[in-house]
Write an enzyme that holds these catalytic residues in place. Structure first.
Site, PDB file in Angstrom:
ATOM      1  N   PRO A  88      35.968  35.041  44.860  1.00 26.49           N
ATOM      2  CG  PRO A  88      35.928  35.988  46.986  1.00 26.49           C
ATOM      3  CD  PRO A  88      35.565  36.259  45.571  1.00 26.49           C
ATOM      4  CD  GLU A 115      30.010  42.221  52.439  1.00 28.93           C
ATOM      5  OE1 GLU A 115      30.239  41.043  52.737  1.00 28.93           O
ATOM      6  OE2 GLU A 115      30.802  43.152  52.680  1.00 28.93           O
ATOM      7  NE  ARG A 153      53.407  35.839  29.954  1.00 30.12           N
ATOM      8  CZ  ARG A 153      54.076  34.704  29.969  1.00 30.12           C
ATOM      9  NH1 ARG A 153      53.434  33.570  30.186  1.00 30.12           N
ATOM     10  NH2 ARG A 153      55.361  34.671  29.769  1.00 30.12           N
ATOM     11  CG  ASP A 168      56.234  31.112  30.444  1.00 24.11           C
ATOM     12  OD1 ASP A 168      57.278  31.725  30.256  1.00 24.11           O
ATOM     13  OD2 ASP A 168      55.102  31.547  30.197  1.00 24.11           O
TER      14      ASP A 168
END
Ligand code: ADE
Length: 261
Positions: A88, A115, A153, A168
């Site tokens: 993150p 963690e 893709r 797209d």
């Protein structure tokens, strides 16, 4: 494109690689997807991969040695691959980054659990850190799948139609137009007649109109991120004229209503 995923849960990735377009891409040898079980590189009878954090506190931290060895094995498998830690704290993943990563020979994707991983793995063992969003997952595996899916893709031959990736949302920085299939009528709503007309120019224009309306309503920020084409500007101007005349009509009607009272 070679994908090598380092994880404590390889079955998650194996199942992902066994379905749909990703499975077909593997069968066509457009991509390869291999997993490496980090636990196989841990020592001792119990092959422990985590330990308590120095300094105390809750949770466990992934030990550096098994990860370093697993990364080494992955580099033997894919020597020219970029080593990415899914975390993150990484840079936010996007369509643009997916396109850039698709230019690489291979990607080694390190999935943390608990963690996180020992800080010393970041220093020298990893080339890039990627986050798939501002939330904390229980591990990097889902993020790795997101990256593999979006990057694949972009690989020529992975999608059925050569240009479907180019078409797209986000490559044009507009949301995609509405899609319809059979039946002609569903829940009292019919398919727009233009789509049945067989007139490709009109269908193309209708689709652009649909894209512009959706983008304006749902993601107007995208309309600030690039210069619009003349056709797109004309569509926006038509919206503006329509809104203007509705407002004028309503103002007039409200004034008349007040005058009548
Ligand atoms: N691991 C845990 N949460 C994550 C996230 N948001 N992105 C990438 N890897 C993660």
């Amino acid at each position: 494109m070679q994908f090598v995923v380092l994880t404590l849960f390889p079955e998650l990735l194996e199942s992902f690689g066994n379905h749909g377009i990703i499975r077909r891409a593997v069968e066509l040898q457009k991509i390869s997807l291999k997993t490496i079980q980090i636990r196989d590189f841990a020592e001792g009878r119990h092959r422990v991969t985590d330990d308590r954090p120095y300094g105390g506190g809750p949770g466990m931290v992934m030990k550096p040695e098994p990860i370093a060895r697993a990364l080494q094995a992955a580099s033997m498998e894919a020597p020219d691959a970029l080593k990415i830690h899914l975390t993150p704290q990484g840079r936010p993943f996007s369509h643009t980054i997916a396109g850039e990563l698709a230019q690489k020979k291979g990607l080694i994707l390190l999935c943390g659990r608990y963690e996180g991983i020992d800080e010393r793995i970041g220093d020298g063992f990893i080339d890039d850190e990627i986050s798939i969003g501002d939330y904390i997952l229980t591990g990097g595996e889902i993020a790795a799948m997101v990256v593999i899916d979006a990057v694949s893709r972009f690989i020529p031959g992975v999608l059925g139609c050569a240009d479907s990736c180019e078409d797209d949302s986000f490559s044009k920085r507009l949301l995609e137009h509405a899609h319809y299939t059979r039946p002609y009528e569903f829940n009292g709503e019919a398919v727009p007649e233009i789509l049945l007309s067989g007139d490709h120019q009109r269908v193309k224009h209708w689709r652009l109109l649909s894209s512009m309306i959706r983008t304006l309503l749902k993601r107007k920020d995208l309309l600030f991120r690039r210069l619009l084409t003349h056709e797109e500007l004309d569509i926006l101007q038509d919206f503006q004229k329509d809104i203007q005349s509705i407002l004028e009509y309503q103002r007039q009607a409200q004034n008349n209503g007040r005058n009548d009272q």
